[in-house]
Write a protein that holds these residues in place. Sequence first.
Motif, PDB file in Angstrom:
ATOM      1  N   ILE A 172      45.540  26.073 -22.537  1.00 41.53           N
ATOM      2  CA  ILE A 172      44.913  25.828 -23.913  1.00 41.53           C
ATOM      3  C   ILE A 172      43.630  25.410 -23.993  1.00 41.53           C
ATOM      4  O   ILE A 172      42.579  25.494 -24.617  1.00 41.53           O
ATOM      5  N   ARG A 173      43.298  24.312 -22.997  1.00 47.09           N
ATOM      6  CA  ARG A 173      42.137  23.613 -22.895  1.00 47.09           C
ATOM      7  C   ARG A 173      41.044  24.727 -22.538  1.00 47.09           C
ATOM      8  O   ARG A 173      39.943  24.737 -23.004  1.00 47.09           O
ATOM      9  N   LEU A 174      41.536  25.506 -21.657  1.00 43.74           N
ATOM     10  CA  LEU A 174      40.604  26.461 -21.065  1.00 43.74           C
ATOM     11  C   LEU A 174      40.246  27.612 -22.181  1.00 43.74           C
ATOM     12  O   LEU A 174      38.938  28.008 -22.048  1.00 43.74           O
ATOM     13  N   CYS A 175      41.141  27.952 -22.935  1.00 41.04           N
ATOM     14  CA  CYS A 175      40.996  28.737 -23.953  1.00 41.04           C
ATOM     15  C   CYS A 175      39.988  28.232 -25.114  1.00 41.04           C
ATOM     16  O   CYS A 175      39.027  28.726 -25.535  1.00 41.04           O
ATOM     17  N   LYS A 176      40.252  27.088 -25.418  1.00 42.47           N
ATOM     18  CA  LYS A 176      39.270  26.345 -26.426  1.00 42.47           C
ATOM     19  C   LYS A 176      37.737  26.242 -25.737  1.00 42.47           C
ATOM     20  O   LYS A 176      36.701  26.309 -26.704  1.00 42.47           O
ATOM     21  N   GLN A 177      37.678  26.016 -24.652  1.00 45.69           N
ATOM     22  CA  GLN A 177      36.276  26.079 -23.896  1.00 45.69           C
ATOM     23  C   GLN A 177      35.780  27.292 -23.920  1.00 45.69           C
ATOM     24  O   GLN A 177      34.621  27.273 -24.256  1.00 45.69           O
ATOM     25  N   LYS A 178      36.434  28.364 -23.524  1.00 41.38           N
ATOM     26  CA  LYS A 178      35.883  29.474 -23.800  1.00 41.38           C
ATOM     27  C   LYS A 178      35.454  29.900 -25.028  1.00 41.38           C
ATOM     28  O   LYS A 178      34.459  30.607 -25.125  1.00 41.38           O
ATOM     29  N   LEU A 179      35.932  29.540 -26.225  1.00 44.77           N
ATOM     30  CA  LEU A 179      35.961  29.895 -27.386  1.00 44.77           C
ATOM     31  C   LEU A 179      34.711  29.219 -27.953  1.00 44.77           C
ATOM     32  O   LEU A 179      33.828  29.652 -28.607  1.00 44.77           O
ATOM     33  N   ARG A 180      34.335  27.791 -27.614  1.00 44.25           N
ATOM     34  CA  ARG A 180      33.215  27.103 -27.703  1.00 44.25           C
ATOM     35  C   ARG A 180      32.394  27.766 -27.061  1.00 44.25           C
ATOM     36  O   ARG A 180      31.075  27.733 -27.778  1.00 44.25           O
ATOM     37  N   ASN A 181      32.294  28.248 -25.860  1.00 43.24           N
ATOM     38  CA  ASN A 181      31.301  28.762 -25.099  1.00 43.24           C
ATOM     39  C   ASN A 181      30.628  30.087 -25.663  1.00 43.24           C
ATOM     40  O   ASN A 181      29.532  30.406 -25.818  1.00 43.24           O
ATOM     41  N   ALA A 182      31.545  30.961 -26.094  1.00 43.84           N
ATOM     42  CA  ALA A 182      31.468  32.111 -26.639  1.00 43.84           C
ATOM     43  C   ALA A 182      30.540  31.716 -28.160  1.00 43.84           C
ATOM     44  O   ALA A 182      29.675  32.433 -28.546  1.00 43.84           O
ATOM     45  N   GLU A 183      31.038  30.859 -29.006  1.00 40.09           N
ATOM     46  CA  GLU A 183      30.565  30.589 -30.350  1.00 40.09           C
ATOM     47  C   GLU A 183      29.219  30.152 -29.979  1.00 40.09           C
ATOM     48  O   GLU A 183      28.101  30.426 -30.769  1.00 40.09           O
ATOM     49  N   ALA A 184      28.906  29.177 -28.849  1.00 41.22           N
ATOM     50  CA  ALA A 184      27.572  28.876 -28.705  1.00 41.22           C
ATOM     51  C   ALA A 184      26.501  29.875 -28.309  1.00 41.22           C
ATOM     52  O   ALA A 184      25.295  29.895 -28.915  1.00 41.22           O
ATOM     53  N   ALA A 185      27.045  30.708 -27.647  1.00 42.50           N
ATOM     54  CA  ALA A 185      26.252  32.075 -27.085  1.00 42.50           C
ATOM     55  C   ALA A 185      25.851  32.855 -28.272  1.00 42.50           C
ATOM     56  O   ALA A 185      24.703  33.310 -28.325  1.00 42.50           O
ATOM     57  N   ILE A 186      26.887  33.120 -29.387  1.00 43.94           N
ATOM     58  CA  ILE A 186      26.570  33.879 -30.201  1.00 43.94           C
ATOM     59  C   ILE A 186      25.521  33.062 -31.238  1.00 43.94           C
ATOM     60  O   ILE A 186      24.653  33.865 -31.885  1.00 43.94           O
ATOM     61  N   ASP A 187      25.932  31.988 -31.636  1.00 46.06           N
ATOM     62  CA  ASP A 187      24.683  31.064 -32.394  1.00 46.06           C
ATOM     63  C   ASP A 187      23.521  31.237 -31.715  1.00 46.06           C
ATOM     64  O   ASP A 187      22.502  31.414 -32.596  1.00 46.06           O
ATOM     65  N   GLN A 188      23.355  31.372 -30.332  1.00 48.77           N
ATOM     66  CA  GLN A 188      22.134  31.228 -29.963  1.00 48.77           C
ATOM     67  C   GLN A 188      21.518  32.557 -30.043  1.00 48.77           C
ATOM     68  O   GLN A 188      20.226  32.661 -30.218  1.00 48.77           O
ATOM     69  N   VAL A 189      22.217  33.676 -29.918  1.00 48.00           N
ATOM     70  CA  VAL A 189      21.763  35.065 -30.276  1.00 48.00           C
ATOM     71  C   VAL A 189      21.347  35.097 -31.547  1.00 48.00           C
ATOM     72  O   VAL A 189      19.920  35.758 -31.916  1.00 48.00           O
ATOM     73  N   PHE A 190      21.846  34.603 -32.643  1.00 45.12           N
ATOM     74  CA  PHE A 190      21.344  34.725 -33.937  1.00 45.12           C
ATOM     75  C   PHE A 190      20.048  33.846 -34.270  1.00 45.12           C
ATOM     76  O   PHE A 190      19.294  34.031 -35.086  1.00 45.12           O
ATOM     77  N   ASP A 191      20.037  32.602 -33.572  1.00 44.71           N
ATOM     78  CA  ASP A 191      19.062  31.775 -33.870  1.00 44.71           C
ATOM     79  C   ASP A 191      17.806  32.290 -33.175  1.00 44.71           C
ATOM     80  O   ASP A 191      16.669  32.452 -33.804  1.00 44.71           O
ATOM     81  N   THR A 192      17.745  33.151 -32.001  1.00 42.73           N
ATOM     82  CA  THR A 192      16.782  34.008 -31.477  1.00 42.73           C
ATOM     83  C   THR A 192      16.379  35.029 -32.219  1.00 42.73           C
ATOM     84  O   THR A 192      15.057  35.150 -32.636  1.00 42.73           O
ATOM     85  N   LEU A 193      17.364  35.558 -32.994  1.00 42.94           N
ATOM     86  CA  LEU A 193      16.880  36.765 -34.041  1.00 42.94           C
ATOM     87  C   LEU A 193      16.058  36.263 -35.179  1.00 42.94           C
ATOM     88  O   LEU A 193      15.173  36.764 -35.725  1.00 42.94           O
ATOM     89  N   ASP A 194      16.520  35.020 -35.465  1.00 39.80           N
ATOM     90  CA  ASP A 194      16.066  34.343 -36.713  1.00 39.80           C
ATOM     91  C   ASP A 194      14.776  33.782 -36.305  1.00 39.80           C
ATOM     92  O   ASP A 194      13.737  34.247 -37.014  1.00 39.80           O
ATOM     93  N   GLU A 195      14.455  33.493 -35.067  1.00 39.20           N
ATOM     94  CA  GLU A 195      13.159  33.021 -34.757  1.00 39.20           C
ATOM     95  C   GLU A 195      12.164  34.130 -34.588  1.00 39.20           C
ATOM     96  O   GLU A 195      10.942  34.147 -34.676  1.00 39.20           O
ATOM     97  N   GLU A 196      12.726  35.315 -34.210  1.00 44.90           N
ATOM     98  CA  GLU A 196      11.756  36.619 -33.872  1.00 44.90           C
ATOM     99  C   GLU A 196      11.427  36.737 -35.108  1.00 44.90           C
ATOM    100  O   GLU A 196      10.310  37.521 -35.346  1.00 44.90           O
ATOM    101  N   ASP A 197      12.296  36.883 -36.283  1.00 36.59           N
ATOM    102  CA  ASP A 197      12.027  37.436 -37.723  1.00 36.59           C
ATOM    103  C   ASP A 197      10.931  36.611 -38.370  1.00 36.59           C
ATOM    104  O   ASP A 197      10.005  37.128 -38.896  1.00 36.59           O
ATOM    105  N   ASP A 198      10.893  35.136 -37.981  1.00 32.05           N
ATOM    106  CA  ASP A 198      10.072  34.079 -38.580  1.00 32.05           C
ATOM    107  C   ASP A 198       8.646  34.390 -37.844  1.00 32.05           C
ATOM    108  O   ASP A 198       7.739  33.946 -38.439  1.00 32.05           O
ATOM    109  N   ALA A 199       8.531  34.975 -36.530  1.00 25.45           N
ATOM    110  CA  ALA A 199       7.443  35.011 -35.856  1.00 25.45           C
ATOM    111  C   ALA A 199       6.564  36.439 -36.264  1.00 25.45           C
ATOM    112  O   ALA A 199       5.401  36.409 -35.782  1.00 25.45           O
ATOM    113  N   GLU A 200       7.222  37.229 -36.824  1.00 23.35           N
ATOM    114  CA  GLU A 200       6.614  38.606 -36.949  1.00 23.35           C
ATOM    115  C   GLU A 200       5.832  38.105 -38.209  1.00 23.35           C
ATOM    116  O   GLU A 200       6.026  37.824 -39.060  1.00 23.35           O
ATOM    117  N   PRO A 201       4.596  38.847 -37.942  1.00 28.89           N
ATOM    118  CA  PRO A 201       3.741  38.861 -39.206  1.00 28.89           C
ATOM    119  C   PRO A 201       4.093  39.549 -40.389  1.00 28.89           C
ATOM    120  O   PRO A 201       4.697  40.792 -40.267  1.00 28.89           O
TER     121      PRO A 201
END
Length: 77
Positions: free
Chosen positions: A42-71
Amino acid sequence: MTNDQTYRQTIEELETILRALENDTVDVDDLTARVQRSAELIRLCKQKLRNAEAAIDQVFDTLDEEDDAEPNDPADR
């Protein structure tokens, strides 16, 4: 506990333990070990879910930064 297991493998092992507990096929002497293993899984599953959530958040943050950087294109106005 091995972090090499996939989320699916971890869930399948948990389900196997649960079925054994539900069917009373676990010897009392083995019960503690099974419960401890379940807690590890159960601890391992929770860790994997947290890691996946962080990775997905990073992808969306990067997309948002790219949108903000475009003229802004004057044609969009």
